[in-house]
Design an enzyme around this catalytic site. Structure first.
Site, PDB file in Angstrom:
ATOM      1  N   SER A  71      14.952  44.605  31.433  1.00  0.00           N
ATOM      2  CA  SER A  71      16.321  44.113  31.558  1.00  0.00           C
ATOM      3  C   SER A  71      16.785  43.925  32.993  1.00  0.00           C
ATOM      4  CB  SER A  71      17.289  45.070  30.840  1.00  0.00           C
ATOM      5  OG  SER A  71      17.160  46.387  31.344  1.00  0.00           O
TER       6      SER A  71
ATOM      7  N   ASP B 167      26.907  48.296  34.215  1.00  0.00           N
ATOM      8  CA  ASP B 167      27.038  49.086  33.000  1.00  0.00           C
ATOM      9  C   ASP B 167      26.254  50.385  33.178  1.00  0.00           C
ATOM     10  OD1 ASP B 167      24.354  48.507  32.495  1.00  0.00           O
ATOM     11  OD2 ASP B 167      24.753  47.075  30.897  1.00  0.00           O
TER      12      ASP B 167
ATOM     13  N   HIS C   6      22.555  49.185  34.401  1.00  0.00           N
ATOM     14  CA  HIS C   6      22.246  47.994  35.200  1.00  0.00           C
ATOM     15  C   HIS C   6      23.233  47.773  36.335  1.00  0.00           C
ATOM     16  CE1 HIS C   6      20.775  47.413  31.018  1.00  0.00           C
ATOM     17  NE2 HIS C   6      19.665  47.131  31.661  1.00  0.00           N
TER      18      HIS C   6
END
Length: 402
Positions: free
Chosen positions: A55, A351, A354
């Site tokens: 991610s 978040d 990340h």
């Protein structure tokens, strides 16, 4: 085709037409922004950029697979500060590869699974990364595109390039390309996040588990080398216990989760830098690489955010709970309520796992053409150089001799 209803006035028809045109334009814009599609020729002399991993690099592949919302970021407020809509990137805006592509004078690199992709779009590079992916196929199995499958997708692109360009130009494109990897974080975090006793981690020592992860990464790199790839970029894994979500697992209310997960990250990074990559450079003729010390770069911003123009280095911009470490950003996960900060540019973390567009932009500058970091951020345990032996600028401009 249905004829217009004669009862509709010309003004209403004009308004409907404008709505349709605007909606169509927005759809095209969203598709183009996920992975840029400018007017690009498949015979362009630009260096192709191929991206693999998790991610930290996924530009939207997980939008197009059957997975949980934990592994997707295709809803607001993701994408709010740059694209103005969610693209599938786990950030308020761009990721590291987006900035690298800009510096390399490339368009945004499209996700492999983006609808409408063709070989012309992929000639400048492809993003194969998948949020949640690991080097081990068992990591979040069934919900992600694991590294081995990403390699298989790269091979499909290689065949398509050969059919489109011919063998000689395809070989030049592959050998001149740059291959970027971020992998390992999910392999090490997933046993703690899922509390799964079936994880390979609970049936092997930490050393053996890290060896399995790095062996899988090495095998994929050697496969790409066999296809002709010579220039590689690797990110090490961050100090996983210091991510906002992982800190919620800790016993010390003011520190990081310094249990086995951080030990695994340290083992991984040590072996990657001192054993795996030097050995590949010795064994593979023409192998050139850049290792980005993501762990140190992140840690410096966590401990000295003001040196980097940030106001917050520990708490996330979007989420719930202490450090906003509950992964609730967007309200589409198990916790529906969430908070979001007013100004993400002041934050390191977007978040609970990340980073923000601002943080990625800074890091991209660090590894493209590095300058010394602020002296107050350097410690005995923290190296001066964030990237090496090649900078990304050098790697993208390196000539490959056949």
């Amino acid at each position: 085709m249905e004829k217009p209803n004669p009862s509709l006035s010309p003004q209403i028809l004009l308004l409907l037409l404008l709505v349709i045109i605007t909606s169509s334009s927005r759809c095209r814009a969203e598709n183009n922004v996920v992975g840029g599609r400018g007017k690009q020729s498949s015979s362009s002399s630009g260096v192709a950029f191929f991206i693999f991993g998790d991610s930290f690099l996924d530009a939207g592949n997980n939008n197009y697979i059957n997975t949980t919302t934990l592994d997707q970021a295709n809803f607001p407020p993701y994408g709010r500060t740059f694209f103005n809509f969610p693209t599938g990137r786990f950030s308020d805006g761009r990721l590291l590869p987006d900035f690298i592509a800009k510096y390399a004078k490339l368009p945004l690199i499209p996700p492999f699974l983006q609808p409408g992709n063709n070989i012309d779009h992929m000639a400048m590079g492809v993003n194969f990364a998948s949020a949640g992916a690991g080097a081990l196929v068992e990591t979040f199995q069934g919900d992600v595109i694991d590294l081995q499958t990403q390699l298989g997708n790269m091979k499909k692109v290689g065949k398509g390039l050969r059919n489109k360009l011919g063998k000689e130009e395809r070989d030049a494109k592959i050998s001149g390309g740059v291959y970027m990897f971020s992998i390992g974080s999910n392999d090490y975090m997933s046993p703690f996040l899922t509390n799964s006793s079936s994880s390979l981690l609970f049936h092997a020592s930490s050393s053996r588990f890290v060896a399995m992860v790095l062996a899988n990464l090495t095998a994929v790199v050697k496969d790409i080398y066999g296809m002709g790839g010579r220039k590689f970029v690797f990110m090490n894994v961050p100090t996983l216990g210091c991510l906002p979500a992982m800190r919620l697992l800790m016993k010390n209310p003011n520190g990081c989760y310094e249990e086995q997960v951080s030990e695994l990250a340290k083992l991984h990074n040590d072996r990657l830098s001192t054993v795996v990559l030097p050995r590949l450079a010795r064994e593979l003729k023409g192998f050139k690489y850049s290792l980005f010390d993501f762990s140190t770069s992140l840690h410096r911003r966590m401990t000295h955010p003001s040196n980097y123009g940030l106001k917050e280095g520990e708490e996330a911009c979007c989420g719930t709970g202490k450090w906003r470490g509950i992964d609730s950003c967007g309200g589409k996960r198990s916790v529906k309520e969430f908070e979001v900060c007013n100004n993400p540019t002041e934050y390191l973390f977007w978040d609970s796992f990340h980073l923000t567009d601002t943080a990625y932009h800074q890091m991209a500058r660090e590894i493209w053409n590095p300058t010394p970091p602020p002296s107050s951020t350097i410690t005995k345990s923290s190296p001066l150089a964030i990237v090496g032996p090649y900078t990304l600028h050098q790697l993208f401009h390196a000539t490959i001799h056949h």
